[in-house]
Design an enzyme around this catalytic site. Structure first.
Site, PDB file in Angstrom:
ATOM      1  N   THR A  16       5.704 -41.531   9.547  1.00 53.33           N
ATOM      2  CA  THR A  16       6.532 -42.243   8.574  1.00 53.33           C
ATOM      3  C   THR A  16       6.409 -43.760   8.713  1.00 53.33           C
ATOM      4  O   THR A  16       6.847 -44.503   7.840  1.00 53.33           O
ATOM      5  CB  THR A  16       8.005 -41.848   8.706  1.00 53.33           C
ATOM      6  OG1 THR A  16       8.453 -42.131  10.038  1.00 53.33           O
ATOM      7  CG2 THR A  16       8.204 -40.354   8.418  1.00 53.33           C
ATOM      8  N   GLY A  18       4.183 -47.169  11.156  1.00 55.37           N
ATOM      9  CA  GLY A  18       3.258 -47.588  12.195  1.00 55.37           C
ATOM     10  C   GLY A  18       1.866 -47.017  12.072  1.00 55.37           C
ATOM     11  O   GLY A  18       1.339 -46.793  10.979  1.00 55.37           O
ATOM     12  N   SER A 141      -3.454 -44.815  24.768  1.00 56.52           N
ATOM     13  CA  SER A 141      -3.187 -46.256  24.718  1.00 56.52           C
ATOM     14  C   SER A 141      -3.988 -46.936  25.808  1.00 56.52           C
ATOM     15  O   SER A 141      -4.324 -46.311  26.834  1.00 56.52           O
ATOM     16  CB  SER A 141      -1.693 -46.513  24.942  1.00 56.52           C
ATOM     17  OG  SER A 141      -1.431 -47.891  25.159  1.00 56.52           O
ATOM     18  N   TYR A 154       5.836 -44.910  30.593  1.00 51.84           N
ATOM     19  CA  TYR A 154       5.071 -44.821  29.357  1.00 51.84           C
ATOM     20  C   TYR A 154       3.576 -44.697  29.654  1.00 51.84           C
ATOM     21  O   TYR A 154       2.883 -43.825  29.112  1.00 51.84           O
ATOM     22  CB  TYR A 154       5.335 -46.059  28.501  1.00 51.84           C
ATOM     23  CG  TYR A 154       4.423 -46.202  27.302  1.00 51.84           C
ATOM     24  CD1 TYR A 154       4.612 -45.428  26.159  1.00 51.84           C
ATOM     25  CD2 TYR A 154       3.376 -47.125  27.307  1.00 51.84           C
ATOM     26  CE1 TYR A 154       3.776 -45.571  25.056  1.00 51.84           C
ATOM     27  CE2 TYR A 154       2.540 -47.270  26.215  1.00 51.84           C
ATOM     28  CZ  TYR A 154       2.744 -46.488  25.088  1.00 51.84           C
ATOM     29  OH  TYR A 154       1.909 -46.619  24.011  1.00 51.84           O
TER      30      TYR A 154
END
Length: 264
Positions: A16, A18, A141, A154
């Protein structure tokens, strides 16, 4: 290069906003029937409307489900039993000192960032193999390689996705299903823009300048020296999902602006 995904169904989790939204837009532009996913029905509807406005004749469906939980994954799978392309994009992030991260936070990050991808790949990939064609992309990432000292929890999840991606690619060897990880670097998403907004207001500088200063301060190894756009990251995701990427599998594809200081 013309990428044609006509006749293929592509699910992009967390699409939705990014990078996920940019990937959904890019896949729709290549003719795929794209499934937009998010936790809230109104956000899913708005994202679908934005893609339809940008892509003439876009084939879209929306499914609101929180894939960060086993129940949400089951809900999505009940509504969508098979896909040809799976982009495991959904994820959460946020800085917090290692010594202050609770067990509950560790578990939440693992559930959302890792187990969502594991559950959906486990459900969808066997069908891809039966049909002899499929594409799976895990959104890792550069933080999975350059573990941030202020976001160890993370970075850990993004390293885990690299392991899952590589291992699953080997498991699917010779099946016609490719599995890759894409590693964005600092990217100007809505979340990052919100994080930098106070500095924009304080300095009066445009977001691009503030973003470049952020990269210089927090990712000094960057060669790009600026925030990437979500579209720039999505371009690599779309390629990894394409027929043209048939010989690319088991790879960690970096679109990190050179933040990871290695030649390999």
């Amino acid at each position: 290069m013309h990428i044609d995904l006509s006749g293929r169904t592509a699910l992009v989790t967390g699409s939705t906003a990014g990078i996920g939204h940019a990937a959904a837009l890019g896949l729709a532009g290549c003719g795929a029937h794209v499934i937009v996913n998010g936790r809230h029905a109104d956000a899913v509807e708005q994202a679908c409307a934005a893609i339809r406005a940008a892509v003439d004749g876009a084939e879209l469906s929306g499914i609101s489900a929180d894939v960060g939980s086993a129940e949400g994954c089951a809900q999505l799978l009940a509504a969508l039993p098979a896909v040809d392309v799976l982009v495991n994009n959904v994820g959460i992030y946020g800085p917090q000192d290692f010594f202050e991260v609770s067990d509950e936070t560790w578990q939440r990050f693992f559930e959302v960032n890792v187990l969502s991808a594991v559950r959906l790949a486990r459900a969808y990939v066997p069908g891809m193999a039966t049909r002899g064609w499929g594409r799976v992309v895990f959104l890792s990432s550069e933080s999975g390689l350059n573990i941030p000292a202020d976001m160890i929890h993370y970075g850990f999840t993004k390293t885990a996705l690299l392991s899952v991606s590589r291992g699953l690619a080997k498991r699917m060897a010779g099946s016609g299903v490719t599995v890759n990880a894409v590693l964005p670097g600092p990217t100007l998403t809505e979340g990052v823009q919100a994080m930098l907004q106070a500095e924009v207001e304080k300095t009066g500088q445009p977001i691009e300048a503030v973003g470049a200063a952020f990269v210089a301060a927090h990712r000094p190894s960057s060669i790009l020296r600026r925030l990437a756009s979500a579209e720039e990251v999505a371009n690599l995701i779309v390629y990894a999902c394409s027929p043209q990427a048939s010989a690319t599998t088991g790879a960690a594809l970096r679109v990190d602006g050179g933040c990871v200081d290695t030649i390999a």
